[in-house]
Design an enzyme around this catalytic site. Structure first.
Site, short mmCIF file in Angstrom:
data_model
loop_
_atom_site.label_atom_id
_atom_site.label_comp_id
_atom_site.label_asym_id
_atom_site.label_seq_id
_atom_site.Cartn_x
_atom_site.Cartn_y
_atom_site.Cartn_z
N ALA A 42 -8.72 7.85 -30.61
CA ALA A 42 -9.75 6.85 -31.18
C ALA A 42 -11.11 6.89 -30.45
CB ALA A 42 -9.38 5.35 -31.06
N ALA A 118 -7.14 19.03 -27.63
CA ALA A 118 -7.51 20.20 -27.20
C ALA A 118 -6.66 20.66 -26.03
CB ALA A 118 -9.04 20.06 -26.64
N GLY A 188 -1.74 -6.24 -9.58
CA GLY A 188 -3.10 -5.54 -9.86
C GLY A 188 -3.94 -6.14 -10.72
N ASP A 318 -11.23 8.62 -15.62
CA ASP A 318 -10.11 8.31 -14.64
C ASP A 318 -9.50 9.70 -14.45
OD1 ASP A 318 -10.39 6.03 -15.41
OD2 ASP A 318 -8.66 5.56 -16.48
N HIS A 450 -34.04 -21.11 -10.68
CA HIS A 450 -33.17 -22.35 -10.61
C HIS A 450 -33.03 -23.10 -11.69
CE1 HIS A 450 -31.32 -25.78 -8.28
NE2 HIS A 450 -32.04 -26.49 -8.90
C1 LIG Z 1 -5.77 -3.47 -19.91
C2 LIG Z 1 -6.94 -2.75 -19.43
C3 LIG Z 1 -8.29 -3.35 -18.80
C4 LIG Z 1 -9.23 -2.68 -18.33
N1 LIG Z 1 -10.25 -3.22 -17.94
C5 LIG Z 1 -11.49 -2.36 -17.33
C6 LIG Z 1 -12.49 -3.39 -16.96
O1 LIG Z 1 -12.62 -4.63 -17.11
N2 LIG Z 1 -13.76 -2.61 -16.45
C7 LIG Z 1 -13.50 -1.29 -16.14
O2 LIG Z 1 -14.21 -0.66 -15.72
N3 LIG Z 1 -12.30 -0.69 -16.13
C8 LIG Z 1 -11.45 -1.24 -16.97
N4 LIG Z 1 -10.04 -0.54 -17.36
C9 LIG Z 1 -10.19 0.87 -16.97
C10 LIG Z 1 -10.80 1.60 -18.11
O3 LIG Z 1 -10.25 1.30 -19.42
C11 LIG Z 1 -10.67 3.24 -17.84
O4 LIG Z 1 -11.46 3.43 -16.52
C12 LIG Z 1 -11.66 4.02 -18.73
O5 LIG Z 1 -11.14 3.71 -20.12
C13 LIG Z 1 -11.70 5.44 -18.25
O6 LIG Z 1 -12.40 6.51 -19.35
P1 LIG Z 1 -12.13 7.55 -19.51
O7 LIG Z 1 -13.33 8.19 -20.48
O8 LIG Z 1 -11.98 8.44 -18.21
O9 LIG Z 1 -10.88 7.95 -20.34
P2 LIG Z 1 -10.08 7.18 -21.59
O10 LIG Z 1 -10.66 5.84 -21.73
O11 LIG Z 1 -8.63 6.96 -21.14
O12 LIG Z 1 -10.31 7.96 -22.69
C14 LIG Z 1 -9.56 9.25 -22.64
C15 LIG Z 1 -9.74 9.90 -24.25
O13 LIG Z 1 -9.32 11.18 -24.07
C16 LIG Z 1 -8.57 11.27 -25.17
N5 LIG Z 1 -7.56 12.65 -24.85
C17 LIG Z 1 -6.79 12.65 -23.87
N6 LIG Z 1 -6.23 14.02 -23.80
C18 LIG Z 1 -6.90 14.58 -24.97
C19 LIG Z 1 -6.86 15.73 -25.54
N7 LIG Z 1 -6.05 16.79 -24.88
N8 LIG Z 1 -7.62 16.33 -26.50
C20 LIG Z 1 -8.32 15.26 -26.98
N9 LIG Z 1 -8.59 14.15 -26.70
C21 LIG Z 1 -7.88 13.70 -25.60
C22 LIG Z 1 -7.60 9.91 -25.39
O14 LIG Z 1 -6.99 9.92 -26.66
C23 LIG Z 1 -8.62 9.17 -24.69
O15 LIG Z 1 -9.24 8.55 -26.10
C24 LIG Z 1 -9.14 -1.27 -18.16
C25 LIG Z 1 -7.80 -0.64 -18.42
C26 LIG Z 1 -6.89 -1.15 -18.97
C27 LIG Z 1 -5.85 -0.52 -19.53
#
Ligand SMILES: Cc1cc2nc3c(=O)[nH]c(=O)nc-3n(C[C@H](O)[C@H](O)[C@H](O)COP(=O)(O)OP(=O)(O)OC[C@H]3O[C@@H](n4cnc5c(N)ncnc54)[C@H](O)[C@@H]3O)c2cc1C
Length: 474
Positions: A42, A118, A188, A318, A450
């Site tokens: 998504a 991918a 956490g 991440d 303020h």
């Molecule tokens: C409950 C919860 C609350 C959170 N709250 C916060 C917050 O308040 N503030 C904050 O900064 N962070 C928060 N986070 C952390 C945050 O969601 C992540 O740091 C962030 O989403 C990371 O972004 P990203 O682009 O690295 O990866 P992701 O958001 O994990 O996106 C990676 C995408 O890659 C896709 N993907 C994976 N492998 C493949 C492949 N081989 N081919 C094609 N697509 C693929 C996945 O489907 C996914 O859509 C929270 C996380 C959780 C679980």
């Protein structure tokens, strides 16, 4: 390449459309690069669909319900009825609006969107397997690749997320009825945020944590008000205990924990939420085909331009390591795109804040006093309690404080730690000060509206110089 395949060519292949990937793709498109963004699930990734946004929506809605029912002191008497299914539908609406927006923004920037999974097939080649039967797969040849595949929740032995009673954070945020009793494994930030949501909805929450306090990694005086308020909400804590097994009984489940002495403890519940951390998604990418190897925790090492050990491959979000936060990923995404387009930019990790949306909120940026000392500065610290803030008290939020750390000699702001109302917003001012190389005196010379919470940041900076007016100086 598979016989019969026609390869697509692209300047930049972005794998994963979370905050790291979609931001990288949009920025690269804006810079005139030909971009292909592949997503298997998504648009918006974990952040928009299962993480930041849904959790904050549920935090806001549960807070509203709880606050409305606990405002007798202000002369407000109410007994709000909560329909969790409707709350979740509202949350899903927020998510849909944002994910739809991401897709539109990508298209407007000229990004070629591709649905599928991918993996690398060569130094400049990836395969994309499309979802659904008979959809096939295709080859994409690229000049540069940006890996943005994010992270997944860590499972602990015997607690499988495929069991109905064992939840990860995404499943917990989709429950349409609050469980009567919930055990949360891990104190956490995700465990603490979701414990607060369910406790406010009337669930009996028990938190078990292997370490000896909530929010490991944050200073104890920041975590203290969070733990106190959580206890006021009725949350029970068991520290120094690790979840070891669970079983079903007639009237629910029992979660067993083991303490440091090997003693077992039984916690009855209806559901168990496992929130013990997240691990990078790099194991499905065939990284060796592109010449990369993740570290022993699965992360890809990068420099301050988000470049991996392979010159033309970048990693953002991440997968690129701690802190695993959306805004860090977005910034890395922008930087990777700009570097590929030939710009000389880089990320200063001192300007990456962290926020926890508990009650009260907690946020930090830059250095603590101890870190500043370790880095060779002579730190000076300023503090302002929210109990002395007119705005905080008028919001019935007098708990917590703003603390700032600066270099005594130069006055340069080095860090800030905030626990209290809107800490996640207030930390932006300290972050800006660090990025701009502002001195304490610059912030003190800035007139703040303020009555606002932001005045507390200015007062803390003034306090570091012994000039605060609304609190006693050190
Ligand atoms: C409950 C919860 C609350 C959170 N709250 C916060 C917050 O308040 N503030 C904050 O900064 N962070 C928060 N986070 C952390 C945050 O969601 C992540 O740091 C962030 O989403 C990371 O972004 P990203 O682009 O690295 O990866 P992701 O958001 O994990 O996106 C990676 C995408 O890659 C896709 N993907 C994976 N492998 C493949 C492949 N081989 N081919 C094609 N697509 C693929 C996945 O489907 C996914 O859509 C929270 C996380 C959780 C679980």
């Amino acid at each position: 390449m598979v016989v019969g395949d026609i390869a697509t060519g692209t300047d930049v292949l972005v794998i994963g459309a979370g905050p790291g990937g979609y931001v990288a793709a949009i920025r690269a498109g804006q810079l005139g690069l030909d971009v292909t963004l592949v997503e298997k699930d998504a648009y918006g990734g974990v952040c928009l669909n299962y993480g930041c946004i849904p959790s904050k929506a549920m935090i806001t809605a549960s807070d509203l319900a709880y606050a409305a029912g606990h405002a007798e002191e202000m002369g407000v008497y109410a007994d709000p009825e909560v329909d969790l299914a409707e709350m979740v539908d509202w949350k899903d609406g927020v998510v849909d609006q944002l994910t739809g927006g991401v897709e539109k923004l990508c298209k407007a920037a000229g990004v070629n969107l591709m649905e599928g999974t991918a993996f690398f097939a060569g130094e400049h080649e990836a395969r994309v397997v499309h979802g659904g039967e008979g959809q096939g797969s295709e080859t994409v040849e690229f000049e540069h690749a940006i890996v943005a595949t994010g992270s997944r929740p860590i499972e602990i032995p015997d607690f499988s997320f495929s069991d109905e009673q064992v939840l990860d954070s995404a499943q917990a945020l989709d429950l349409r009825e609050p469980p009567e009793r919930l055990v949360v494994v891990g104190a956490g930030y995700i465990g603490m945020e979701l414990s607060t949501v369910f406790a406010r909805l009337g669930t009996e929450v028990t938190v078990v944590e292997m370490l000896d306090d909530v929010l490991p990694g944050f200073e104890a005086d920041l975590a203290r008000p969070v733990k106190r308020r959580a206890k006021d909400l009725g949350i029970d804590f068991y520290f120094g205990q690790a979840a070891s097994e669970w079983w079903e009984e007639d009237d629910g489940i029992v979660v067993v924990t083991e303490d440091e002495d090997g003693e077992l403890h039984e916690h009855p519940a209806d559901k168990v939420l496992v929130a013990v951390g997240r691990q990078p998604v790099t194991d499905t990418l065939e990284l060796d085909a592109v010449g990369l190897e993740p570290d022993d925790r699965g992360f890809l090492s990068t420099d301050d331009q988000a470049r991996t050990a392979v010159e033309h491959v970048f990693a953002v979000g991440d997968v690129a390591g701690e802190p695993m936060l959306a805004h860090k990923g977005m910034m890395e995404g922008e930087i990777a795109a700009e570097v590929i387009a030939g710009e000389a930019v880089g990320l200063d990790y001192q300007t990456v804040p962290a926020a926890v949306f508990t009650d009260p909120e907690l946020a930090t940026v830059g250095m603590t006093e101890a870190e500043a000392e370790e880095a060779g500065f002579s730190p000076v610290v300023g503090r302002f309690p929210f109990a002395a803030s007119g705005r905080a008290l008028s919001m019935d939020e007098g708990e917590g404080f703003v603390r700032v750390v600066a270099d005594d000699e130069s006055g340069f702001v080095l860090g800030g730690q905030i626990v209290g109302p809107e800490a996640s917003e207030l930390v932006a001012e300290v972050t800006l000060a660090i990025e701009m190389g502002a001195r304490l005196e610059d912030v003190v010379a800035t007139v703040h509206t303020h009555p606002t919470l932001a005045e507390a940041v200015r007062e803390a900076m003034a306090n570091a110089r012994g000039k605060a007016v609304h609190t006693l100086n050190r």
